[in-house]
Scaffold this active site. Structure first.
Site, PDB file in Angstrom:
ATOM      1  N   HIS A 165       0.758  -1.260   0.097  1.00 42.92           N
ATOM      2  CA  HIS A 165      -0.009   0.093   0.089  1.00 42.92           C
ATOM      3  C   HIS A 165       0.830   1.160  -0.063  1.00 42.92           C
ATOM      4  CE1 HIS A 165      -2.851  -2.847   1.508  1.00 42.92           C
ATOM      5  NE2 HIS A 165      -3.707  -2.038   1.096  1.00 42.92           N
TER       6      HIS A 165
ATOM      7  N   ASP B 246      -4.796  -6.227  -7.754  1.00 46.57           N
ATOM      8  CA  ASP B 246      -4.964  -5.728  -6.303  1.00 46.57           C
ATOM      9  C   ASP B 246      -5.064  -4.297  -6.648  1.00 46.57           C
ATOM     10  OD1 ASP B 246      -5.149  -5.319  -3.352  1.00 46.57           O
ATOM     11  OD2 ASP B 246      -3.109  -6.102  -3.243  1.00 46.57           O
TER      12      ASP B 246
END
Length: 523
Positions: A188, A260
């Site tokens: 992230h 993702d």
């Protein structure tokens, strides 16, 4: 089948079809309904979209009124990562707890019940399970989301989870291919790199994915990680060698490949979401997940237009985009096919049953056995030593044992203590500098907890003590002053157990907190 709006050409429809966007709010905005009419085939849901099961069912019905075969996806792993119960904590323990029990039939049953609840709300694609082998104990983003560090265990429970979830009519999306377990960086925030030989990857990381494929996983999610042994130049999500050569070719997978979240910094910070999306589809991805952070019509238009432009300039073959769109539609057909029989399960009790079985209870040396522990009869002080939550888990979901102990021992009081709290309250200086900042921060947090607790018995709740030196230092301070402290570890129980009683819950789901509270209160 759904009738698409006129005036949208095939190329533009295909570009919309491969997107899995999110949105804000608990009802579908007009722009999203309009895009569904133009060819958008999937929608991703997050905690911000869910208030209750009834509201969620109404939302998915609203989406299907516009497109009856829409894929409605969610990131519902159970355990620490829950969207369905984002404000209360999950009714199901996560993967690490299920791996600790190591009963594949129980894992299948838990996944089936979770799938049944999702299906009842109109969700038909779950971005789960995590098949990552947690081979790096300091992994900041996988941890209890993994079934464990043992490859064979992770493989059999991944297969059981896929089977259970899909038996309820919800497509599984096994993640994060080719394996996110041996990373020390959260994708992230940055691009993780896994530097291990190809044979280790084959034997360790890929084995659970082979099991998922054999179990019929309808989707696989790619990881934003660089694996030089497989492709030294591009992360897995953008690598043709990994998605097409390895996953499609060597492993023989023919289902949907989902990326993702493309706004994660591992991709967006290096390539940008438009360029990243084009490269991902060219590499072999079929669906672009976006919407955790960027959740508006402008994002959908940017990605749609980038894909269309890439086809028109020859950068992205039109047949590759068409193939990706066809795979999305094929999964939509599977997910919208009625007639799957739901089995009888233990319903709401299965999650708590699994959480109880996952507990590991240890008493201090020389003080007997867990069976001779004297339960608390007076309300304690619960000191939650709280780390910064990773983005996958989020900071909206409550965790710990305090809420459950309040029910069992009315009058229980709680406080949260962080490294930052300890730094603010600790002024120790040595040689003109702060001496061992992490240790001092923990000592400050521990002393603050002691002061807040007063004469009450202390229950200290930690999460991945082994990854947080300040947390270990806070426990040192608490236990030195109050050796009768009960310690509850709600992360990966890597640190040695300590305290008068140590309870490892293998995760921070609400039911894990309930199971620990029952031990403390003697139920």
């Amino acid at each position: 089948m759904t009738t698409l709006a006129g005036g949208t050409d095939t190329l533009t429809r295909d570009a919309l079809t491969v997107l899995q966007p999110g949105f804000t709010g608990t009802t579908a905005p007009d722009w999203l309904l309009r895009r569904l009419g133009e060819g958008l085939a999937s929608v991703g849901l997050f905690g911000r979209n869910i208030a209750s099961p009834g509201q969620l069912a109404a939302l998915t019905a609203q989406l299907r009124a516009e497109r009856d075969d829409v894929l409605v996806a969610i990131d519902e792993e159970g355990g620490d990562v829950t969207r369905l119960e984002v404000r209360s904590g999950s009714s199901f323990p996560g993967n690490h707890a299920l791996g600790a029990v190591d009963d594949a039939e129980l894992t299948r049953e838990v996944a089936h019940e979770l799938g049944r609840r999702l299906a009842a709300c109109g969700v038909n694609l779950n971005w789960a399970p995590s098949a990552d082998v947690n081979s790096n104990p300091r992994n900041p983003v996988i941890g209890v989301r993994s079934f464990g560090a043992d490859t064979a265990l992770a493989a059999r429970h991944t297969a059981a989870y896929v089977t259970g979830l899909q038996s309820a009519g919800v497509a599984a999306c096994t993640k994060h291919f080719p394996g996110h377990g041996d990373t020390a960086v959260d994708s992230h925030h940055a691009l993780p790199r896994i530097d291990v030989p190809a044979d280790v990857l084959t034997d360790r990381e890929l084995t659970p994915f082979r099991a998922a494929i054999a179990a019929g996983s309808r989707a696989v999610m790619s990881a934003h990680i660089l694996v030089p042994a497989l492709d030294p130049d591009r992360p897995a999500t953008l690598s043709r060698r990994i998605l097409t050569g390895l996953l499609r070719g060597e492993l023989g997978y023919d289902g949907l490949i989902v990326t993702d979240g493309m706004e994660m910094r591992a991709i967006a910070g290096i390539y940008g979401i438009e360029r990243g999306s084009v490269l991902a589809v060219a590499a072999g991805a079929d669906a672009i997940c976006v919407g955790g952070g960027l959740a508006d019509d402008a994002t959908v238009r940017r990605l749609r237009d980038a894909l269309v432009a890439a086809v028109r300039t020859g950068e992205l073959p039109e047949e590759r985009l068409a193939e990706a769109a066809d795979r999305v539609r094929a999964l939509a057909r599977w997910a919208s096919t009625p007639g799957r029989a739901l089995e009888e399960t233990r319903g709401s009790e299965i999650g708590l049953h699994a959480a109880r079985r996952a507990l590991t209870v240890t008493v201090a040396p020389g003080t007997g056995s867990p069976e001779t522990f004297k339960p608390l009869t007076e309300p304690p002080y619960v000191a939650a030593l709280t780390p910064v939550a990773n983005i996958a888990v989020g900071d909206e979901t409550p965790w710990g044992v305090a809420a459950e102990l309040v029910h069992l021992l009315p009058g229980t009081v709680t406080g949260s203590f962080s490294a930052e709290d300890g730094r603010e309250g600790n002024g120790k200086v040595a040689d003109g500098k702060v001496a061992d900042e992490e240790s001092d921060a923990g000592d400050g947090a521990g002393r603050a907890a002691l002061q807040a607790a007063g004469p009450r018995r202390i229950v200290a709740v930690v999460r991945d003590e082994h990854r947080h030196p300040w947390m270990a230092s806070a426990l040192d301070t608490l236990l030195a002053a109050r050796p009768d402290t009960i310690v509850v570890e709600m992360g990966v129980p890597q640190a040695p157990p300590r305290g008068a009683l140590h309870i490892a819950t293998q995760g921070a789901a609400r039911v894990c907190g309930r199971a620990a509270a029952e031990v403390i209160a003697g139920l």
